[in-house]
Design an enzyme around this catalytic site. Structure first.
Site, mmCIF file in Angstrom:
data_model
loop_
_atom_site.group_PDB
_atom_site.id
_atom_site.type_symbol
_atom_site.label_atom_id
_atom_site.label_comp_id
_atom_site.label_asym_id
_atom_site.label_seq_id
_atom_site.Cartn_x
_atom_site.Cartn_y
_atom_site.Cartn_z
ATOM 1 N N ASP A 15 0.838 -1.406 0.080
ATOM 2 C CA ASP A 15 0.023 -0.024 0.080
ATOM 3 C C ASP A 15 0.863 1.308 -0.134
ATOM 4 O O ASP A 15 1.979 1.128 0.127
ATOM 5 C CB ASP A 15 -0.799 -0.163 1.350
ATOM 6 C CG ASP A 15 -1.969 1.095 1.436
ATOM 7 O OD1 ASP A 15 -2.345 1.627 0.055
ATOM 8 O OD2 ASP A 15 -2.654 1.097 2.302
ATOM 9 N N GLU A 74 2.408 5.076 -3.968
ATOM 10 C CA GLU A 74 2.678 6.105 -5.276
ATOM 11 C C GLU A 74 3.792 6.842 -5.475
ATOM 12 O O GLU A 74 3.990 7.228 -6.504
ATOM 13 C CB GLU A 74 1.176 7.391 -5.001
ATOM 14 C CG GLU A 74 0.008 6.615 -5.074
ATOM 15 C CD GLU A 74 -0.374 5.670 -3.762
ATOM 16 O OE1 GLU A 74 -1.132 4.742 -3.967
ATOM 17 O OE2 GLU A 74 0.280 6.074 -2.659
#
Length: 779
Positions: free
Chosen positions: A352, A355
């Protein structure tokens, strides 16, 4: 600036061209693509050029249709600004992710920004991944695709002409055009370039359960026990960051999760599996924290412009960020994963925040204000207004280049590293679910659609999300069932569990606080609701488990040929204009249509039924459509409408509570006859967990054919070592107009029953070795 154009006629249906400055080396995306050194002799396309002003066009030979034409607008190629435009064949354009939108995009000056961002799905924002690929289908049903291989910040503008403009602020123009002509063929051609999807472990296709906020190892395991007691299938239990010591990677909260090693031990005893979350951010201020201290020694972190580890802020506070492009980082990552695996025997990893996400802008020291990387002459309309909003500085340095160029690849690089790490640790197929993705990510794992809301609208957008990710070569995809943010309710969760049972990746997951601290979100696992809800969920998940042989076979075809697993209706009926915008239903492969209820309070669903014969999966009741039209179907609260397309044969099994147990049951066949009395299908089978079974030939494939009042089974390849232990249980035939007087299997009479209402023939208790079943004949 004198530019160079390289044109590669790579295959009959693929043209590739690059536009770049030969005098100055520029950044190019470091992913593997086919290296074609010889042009193909025959193509489905022509290419034309104009020199002043420059333009290039690609024409489909079969109908002289212009697919790509840059003459609409001048090419602009500057150091930090590149723009190219093209006409579209129609307004039917799809792809361009990752964004929350309808499946078919509005071309009325619609802007899409490509910049990986930790952002709950919301229309208009750039989300977790970057996929600059579109599929355009003309009004005759012919489709083509366009892919710009570029990882810099980018935006795409759709115009009502119809036309499309790509605008990027770095790299080169590296464009691929795929001729199709069928939509699924476009995806096959695209994935041939970016890499075909990997073969997931069979257990990964079972049902997964998670929440942030179980609070302890004991509570985590209690949820599993409640699921077992309720008779609800479940293969994998997950934990979110609350299992960690102060949210630090590769640690355990010794107060509440000291018993966590017992959770996977219990799960494995019951043939289930365990997953946990891992974030890339490594706590940088903790005392005697091995992963950081060891990382400093091994020089594994992304650097700032001064050559020191760039420090941001994530869950554990100040954090450093691993440089997964560095081979030393992969070894370091494996060492700490292996160390944790020695304590907690996990089966896969949920990666997770990659980005990469940052709770501050840039770094704790800010970013260089005088850099054109931080403040380029043109900034696409990114959420937050600046490239370094809630991520790293653009001047941050990876081992192979600047974050300015590599930002959109960060999650991809972590997937590649984690995929290899899991193989090295477990020597079995890896199972990875990543939030950030890039073209090619499907070779290494799957994706979930991020931090959605417990709202009916987000339930709808989950359908367009899973279909779009299938376009992008990531078929292992799903949304957080029942929603992540906010409290769900029984009706919404029941309907969402019905839909989510048919996500390729099926997981129920929710957040910690609703709406905010200190109010805890309500539990939303199926056992948190009424007995009726639990029964409904158990039933729909058992349908999923029953159909896993068919779903697994679809993943095999995706792995080998690049076909989609979940697909929109227009993929199968591209010449039917009524289906071009249908995005509230979808298909598994060619044969199974899913028509969920996604409206509050509804007890019917208006399903668009394509022309032909469709059978209710459960009863066999036929819908015979002379033409495509909307049909109102009954959909009481405990039902999702599922229809099998005439002309197909689906392999299935009776369901148990885990995939391991279900796989031990006999294989059955569901035969959906078309108006000619014909049908066909296939089954791929291996052990479901070993590495490289396809490459090693350790699999078996059967093909099934129904015609002339008989069903034939042919084994195409028999490499699965245990295929001789497989058996055929029953055959169900939909659409048999009258009851036969005799049915025989392999020449011997067998018992059968016939449903006169729905025209269904059922042959049970066959108990034949699957490898030795040849024919079923009825007269």
């Amino acid at each position: 600036m004198a530019l160079k154009l390289d044109v590669y006629l790579e295959t009959e249906t693929r043209i590739h061209f690059k536009i770049y400055d030969p005098a100055n080396a520029r950044y190019e995306v470091p992913i593997k693509t086919p290296k074609v050194t010889k042009k193909v002799n025959v193509t489905d396309y022509d290419v034309k050029f104009k020199m002043n002003p420059f333009a290039i066009s690609v024409i489909r030979k079969s109908n002289n249709k212009v697919l790509f034409d840059t003459s609409l607008s001048p090419l602009i190629f500057a150091d930090q600004f590149i723009q190219i435009s093209s006409s579209l064949t129609s307004k039917n354009i799809y792809g361009l992710g990752e964004h929350q939108d309808k499946l078919a995009h509005d071309v009325t000056w619609k802007r899409f920004v490509f910049w990986a961002r930790d952002m709950p799905p919301d229309s208009g924002n750039n989300l977790y991944g970057s996929h600059p690929f579109y599929l355009n289908m003309d009004n005759s049903g012919n489709a083509h695709g366009v892919f710009l291989l570029n990882s810099n910040a980018m935006e795409v503008m759709l115009q009502p002409t119809p036309a499309v403009t790509f605008r990027t602020i770095g790299g080169i123009l590296d464009l691929y055009i795929f001729l199709g002509p069928k939509p699924d063929a476009v995806i096959q051609q695209y994935t041939e370039v970016i890499g075909r999807s990997y073969m997931p472990p069979y257990w990964g296709l079972g049902f997964h359960l998670c929440r942030w906020g179980y609070g302890s190892a004991e509570n985590t395991l209690n949820v599993v026990k409640k699921m077992r007691a309720a008779g609800i299938p479940q293969d994998t239990q997950w934990n979110d960051i609350d299992y960690m010591d102060q949210t630090r990677d590769w640690t355990l909260d010794k107060t509440h999760f000291n018993a966590l090693p017992s959770v996977p031990a219990d799960l494995h005893q019951h043939k289930q599996h365990y997953m946990m979350i891992i974030d890339p951010g490594i706590a940088s201020t903790a005392t005697n924290y091995g992963p950081y201290d060891d990382g400093i020694k091994k020089d594994v972190f992304v650097k700032d412009d001064q050559g020191k580890p760039i420090i941001g802020s994530v869950w554990p506070g100040k954090t450093a960020f691993p440089d997964f492009f560095n081979p030393a980082t992969v070894k370091w990552w494996e060492n700490w994963a292996r160390n944790f695996h020695d304590q907690v025997e996990f089966d896969g990893m949920w990666i997770d925040m990659n980005e990469p996400s940052n709770f501050i802008d840039g770094s704790t020291n800010g970013c260089p204000s005088n850099s054109t990387y931080e403040n380029p002459p043109y900034t696409p309309r990114v959420t937050g207004g600046k490239l370094w909003a809630k991520t790293l500085c653009m001047t941050a340095k990876h081992s192979i280049g600047l974050h300015y160029n590599l930002h959109n690849l960060y999650g991809y690089s972590e997937m590649v590293a984690t995929h290899q790490v899991l193989i090295n640790i477990r020597n079995k197929r890896p199972f990875i679910i990543s939030r950030s993705t890039f073209p090619g990510s499907g070779q290494y794992g799957g994706h979930w659609l991020g931090d959605n809301d417990s709202e009916w609208s987000d339930m709808y957008y989950s359908i367009t999300g899973i279909l779009s990710l299938n376009f992008f070569g990531i078929p292992l995809v799903g949304a957080d069932i029942c929603g992540f943010n906010g409290n769900s309710n029984e009706e919404l969760c029941q309907r969402w569990m019905q839909l989510g049972a048919f996500y390729p990746f099926s997981r129920n997951h929710n957040s910690l606080y609703c709406p905010s601290y200190p109010v805890m979100c309500k539990d939303q696992d199926p056992t948190a609701f009424s007995t009726a809800m639990q029964k409904s969920t158990a039933n729909v998940l058992k349908i999923r488990y029953a159909l896993l042989p068919y779903l697994y076979t679809l993943f095999y075809h995706s792995h080998i040929n690049g076909t989609t697993v979940a697909r929109p209706l227009f993929f199968e009926f591209p010449d039917d204009p009524m289906l071009a915008v249908v995005d509230k239903q979808f298909l598994w492969g060619s044969a199974l249509m899913i028509s969920p209820v996604i409206t509050k309070g509804a007890t019917t669903v208006d399903a668009m039924i394509p022309a032909g014969v469709w059978y209710d999966l459960i009863t066999g009741q036929a819908i015979n459509q002379p033409s495509t039209q909307s049909v109102r179907l009954d959909a009481p609260l405990d039902k999702i409408n599922l229809h099998v397309r005439a002309g197909y044969i689906l392999p299935w099994q009776y369901a148990n509570l885990t995939t391991t147990e279900t796989r031990m049951n006999p294989i059955n066949l569901l035969v959906a006859l078309d108006v000619k009395g014909q049908a066909a299908g296939d089954l791929y089978w291996d052990d479901g967990d070993s590495l490289d079974t396809v490459a090693k030939g350790a699999f078996s494939i059967w093909q099934f054919q129904a015609e002339n009042q008989q069903i034939k089974s042919n084994i195409i390849k028999d490499g699965f070592p245990s295929s001789s232990q497989m058996s055929l249980g029953e055959i169900k035939i939909f659409g048999l107009k009258s009851s036969p007087t005799q049915v025989s299997a392999n020449g011997k009479d067998v018992q059968f029953s016939y449903d006169t209402l729905y025209k269904v023939l059922t042959v049970t208790n066959l108990k034949l070795p699957f490898n030795k079943f040849n024919t079923l004949v009825w007269t």
